[in-house]
Write a protein that holds these residues in place. Sequence first.
Motif, PDB file in Angstrom:
ATOM      1  N   ASP A  93      28.435  14.768  -4.767  1.00  0.00           N
ATOM      2  CA  ASP A  93      29.096  15.044  -3.486  1.00  0.00           C
ATOM      3  C   ASP A  93      29.193  16.551  -3.250  1.00  0.00           C
ATOM      4  OD1 ASP A  93      29.391  12.353  -3.055  1.00  0.00           O
ATOM      5  OD2 ASP A  93      31.509  12.291  -3.575  1.00  0.00           O
ATOM      6  N   ARG A  94      29.486  17.316  -4.287  1.00  0.00           N
ATOM      7  CA  ARG A  94      29.584  18.777  -4.147  1.00  0.00           C
ATOM      8  C   ARG A  94      28.228  19.372  -3.777  1.00  0.00           C
ATOM      9  NH1 ARG A  94      32.941  20.847  -9.265  1.00  0.00           N
ATOM     10  NH2 ARG A  94      31.400  22.460  -8.981  1.00  0.00           N
ATOM     11  N   ARG A  95      27.158  18.888  -4.403  1.00  0.00           N
ATOM     12  CA  ARG A  95      25.808  19.377  -4.051  1.00  0.00           C
ATOM     13  C   ARG A  95      25.476  19.029  -2.601  1.00  0.00           C
ATOM     14  NH1 ARG A  95      24.897  18.111  -9.444  1.00  0.00           N
ATOM     15  NH2 ARG A  95      24.311  15.974  -9.004  1.00  0.00           N
ATOM     16  N   SER A  96      25.784  17.794  -2.218  1.00  0.00           N
ATOM     17  CA  SER A  96      25.514  17.361  -0.838  1.00  0.00           C
ATOM     18  C   SER A  96      26.353  18.155   0.155  1.00  0.00           C
ATOM     19  CB  SER A  96      25.817  15.869  -0.681  1.00  0.00           C
ATOM     20  OG  SER A  96      24.947  15.099  -1.472  1.00  0.00           O
ATOM     21  N   LEU A  97      27.599  18.415  -0.197  1.00  0.00           N
ATOM     22  CA  LEU A  97      28.485  19.168   0.687  1.00  0.00           C
ATOM     23  C   LEU A  97      27.977  20.592   0.884  1.00  0.00           C
ATOM     24  CD1 LEU A  97      30.970  19.383   2.396  1.00  0.00           C
ATOM     25  CD2 LEU A  97      32.337  19.632   0.328  1.00  0.00           C
ATOM     26  N   ALA A  98      27.557  21.251  -0.183  1.00  0.00           N
ATOM     27  CA  ALA A  98      26.999  22.605  -0.070  1.00  0.00           C
ATOM     28  C   ALA A  98      25.757  22.589   0.817  1.00  0.00           C
ATOM     29  CB  ALA A  98      26.669  23.160  -1.454  1.00  0.00           C
ATOM     30  N   HIS A  99      24.906  21.605   0.619  1.00  0.00           N
ATOM     31  CA  HIS A  99      23.674  21.465   1.403  1.00  0.00           C
ATOM     32  C   HIS A  99      24.002  21.302   2.891  1.00  0.00           C
ATOM     33  CE1 HIS A  99      19.440  19.938   1.874  1.00  0.00           C
ATOM     34  NE2 HIS A  99      19.993  19.424   2.949  1.00  0.00           N
ATOM     35  N   GLU A 100      24.910  20.392   3.216  1.00  0.00           N
ATOM     36  CA  GLU A 100      25.249  20.144   4.620  1.00  0.00           C
ATOM     37  C   GLU A 100      26.025  21.306   5.223  1.00  0.00           C
ATOM     38  OE1 GLU A 100      23.693  17.829   6.119  1.00  0.00           O
ATOM     39  OE2 GLU A 100      22.956  16.936   4.272  1.00  0.00           O
ATOM     40  N   TYR A 101      26.833  21.986   4.424  1.00  0.00           N
ATOM     41  CA  TYR A 101      27.532  23.185   4.897  1.00  0.00           C
ATOM     42  C   TYR A 101      26.507  24.219   5.386  1.00  0.00           C
ATOM     43  CZ  TYR A 101      30.292  27.463   4.931  1.00  0.00           C
ATOM     44  OH  TYR A 101      30.888  28.641   5.313  1.00  0.00           O
ATOM     45  N   LEU A 102      25.431  24.370   4.639  1.00  0.00           N
ATOM     46  CA  LEU A 102      24.401  25.340   5.027  1.00  0.00           C
ATOM     47  C   LEU A 102      23.726  24.946   6.342  1.00  0.00           C
ATOM     48  CD1 LEU A 102      22.937  26.102   1.515  1.00  0.00           C
ATOM     49  CD2 LEU A 102      24.264  27.656   2.970  1.00  0.00           C
ATOM     50  N   HIS A 103      23.540  23.666   6.562  1.00  0.00           N
ATOM     51  CA  HIS A 103      22.982  23.243   7.854  1.00  0.00           C
ATOM     52  C   HIS A 103      23.894  23.704   8.992  1.00  0.00           C
ATOM     53  CE1 HIS A 103      19.400  20.964   6.891  1.00  0.00           C
ATOM     54  NE2 HIS A 103      20.053  20.326   5.931  1.00  0.00           N
ATOM     55  N   LEU A 104      25.211  23.573   8.811  1.00  0.00           N
ATOM     56  CA  LEU A 104      26.145  24.028   9.841  1.00  0.00           C
ATOM     57  C   LEU A 104      26.169  25.553   9.937  1.00  0.00           C
ATOM     58  CD1 LEU A 104      29.176  21.599   9.335  1.00  0.00           C
ATOM     59  CD2 LEU A 104      27.427  21.533  11.140  1.00  0.00           C
ATOM     60  N   ALA A 105      26.096  26.230   8.803  1.00  0.00           N
ATOM     61  CA  ALA A 105      26.165  27.695   8.780  1.00  0.00           C
ATOM     62  C   ALA A 105      24.947  28.344   9.433  1.00  0.00           C
ATOM     63  CB  ALA A 105      26.310  28.186   7.340  1.00  0.00           C
ATOM     64  N   PHE A 106      23.832  27.644   9.448  1.00  0.00           N
ATOM     65  CA  PHE A 106      22.610  28.184  10.040  1.00  0.00           C
ATOM     66  C   PHE A 106      22.171  27.381  11.270  1.00  0.00           C
ATOM     67  CE2 PHE A 106      22.515  29.917   5.768  1.00  0.00           C
ATOM     68  CZ  PHE A 106      22.117  31.228   5.997  1.00  0.00           C
ATOM     69  N   LYS A 107      23.112  26.672  11.898  1.00  0.00           N
ATOM     70  CA  LYS A 107      22.734  25.769  12.988  1.00  0.00           C
ATOM     71  C   LYS A 107      22.122  26.470  14.192  1.00  0.00           C
ATOM     72  CE  LYS A 107      27.342  25.287  15.061  1.00  0.00           C
ATOM     73  NZ  LYS A 107      28.412  24.297  15.307  1.00  0.00           N
ATOM     74  N   HIS A 108      22.352  27.760  14.353  1.00  0.00           N
ATOM     75  CA  HIS A 108      21.748  28.496  15.470  1.00  0.00           C
ATOM     76  C   HIS A 108      20.509  29.260  15.030  1.00  0.00           C
ATOM     77  CE1 HIS A 108      25.052  27.435  18.039  1.00  0.00           C
ATOM     78  NE2 HIS A 108      25.919  27.913  17.169  1.00  0.00           N
ATOM     79  N   SER A 109      19.999  28.925  13.882  1.00  0.00           N
ATOM     80  CA  SER A 109      18.847  29.612  13.306  1.00  0.00           C
ATOM     81  C   SER A 109      17.789  28.575  12.924  1.00  0.00           C
ATOM     82  CB  SER A 109      19.295  30.370  12.044  1.00  0.00           C
ATOM     83  OG  SER A 109      18.191  30.800  11.288  1.00  0.00           O
ATOM     84  N   PRO A 110      16.523  28.968  12.986  1.00  0.00           N
ATOM     85  CA  PRO A 110      15.468  28.043  12.519  1.00  0.00           C
ATOM     86  C   PRO A 110      15.633  27.654  11.053  1.00  0.00           C
ATOM     87  CG  PRO A 110      14.510  29.892  13.727  1.00  0.00           C
ATOM     88  CD  PRO A 110      15.969  30.187  13.554  1.00  0.00           C
ATOM     89  N   ARG A 111      16.373  28.451  10.292  1.00  0.00           N
ATOM     90  CA  ARG A 111      16.580  28.128   8.872  1.00  0.00           C
ATOM     91  C   ARG A 111      17.295  26.791   8.678  1.00  0.00           C
ATOM     92  NH1 ARG A 111      16.138  32.694   5.188  1.00  0.00           N
ATOM     93  NH2 ARG A 111      15.720  34.565   6.380  1.00  0.00           N
ATOM     94  N   ALA A 112      18.071  26.359   9.666  1.00  0.00           N
ATOM     95  CA  ALA A 112      18.779  25.076   9.560  1.00  0.00           C
ATOM     96  C   ALA A 112      17.810  23.916   9.381  1.00  0.00           C
ATOM     97  CB  ALA A 112      19.644  24.844  10.794  1.00  0.00           C
ATOM     98  N   LEU A 113      16.585  24.082   9.848  1.00  0.00           N
ATOM     99  CA  LEU A 113      15.581  23.024   9.756  1.00  0.00           C
ATOM    100  C   LEU A 113      14.659  23.184   8.549  1.00  0.00           C
ATOM    101  CD1 LEU A 113      14.614  22.896  13.526  1.00  0.00           C
ATOM    102  CD2 LEU A 113      16.297  21.495  12.302  1.00  0.00           C
ATOM    103  N   ASP A 114      14.844  24.245   7.791  1.00  0.00           N
ATOM    104  CA  ASP A 114      14.003  24.530   6.631  1.00  0.00           C
ATOM    105  C   ASP A 114      14.653  23.932   5.384  1.00  0.00           C
ATOM    106  OD1 ASP A 114      12.592  25.598   4.483  1.00  0.00           O
ATOM    107  OD2 ASP A 114      12.540  27.638   5.308  1.00  0.00           O
TER     108      ASP A 114
END
Length: 130
Positions: A93-114
């Motif tokens: 859950d902690r690994r998944s949470l860190a992963h999904e947090y990054l999607h939110l942190a980069f949501k205005h950047s193309p990196r969110a899809l990388d």
Amino acid sequence: MKKLKHTCSLCLWAFSTFTAGAWADPQEIPCQRNRLMEQWLDKQTPRWNRQLAPINGFEAPGGIEICLAQSGSPRADYAANRIWLRHLDYEEDRRSLAHEYLHLAFKHSPRALDEAFIEATARQILEGDV
């Protein structure tokens, strides 16, 4: 030919019925909050945000709700600023949470899809090595 049309119609009906719940608007699904994971995230984000700040496209997301998902993979809801997790294992859950947090942190950047960038960065922030 008539039997084939009937079979195809039945398949389309079954597919649309099954997927309607899976693809429902996440904002319409009630959020059963996971307070334990929210507290853990609140403790991690100051350090993570300092580590991530120099990376182009990073924006510290605030007010994230962690919701218990009944099915499916972990996912980030950009519009509602939510992360949906299924309780599997605390470490997972902690690994998944860190992963999904990054999607939110980069949501205005193309990196969110990388996904390669997101996954590598998630491992790095969990190890404290960004």
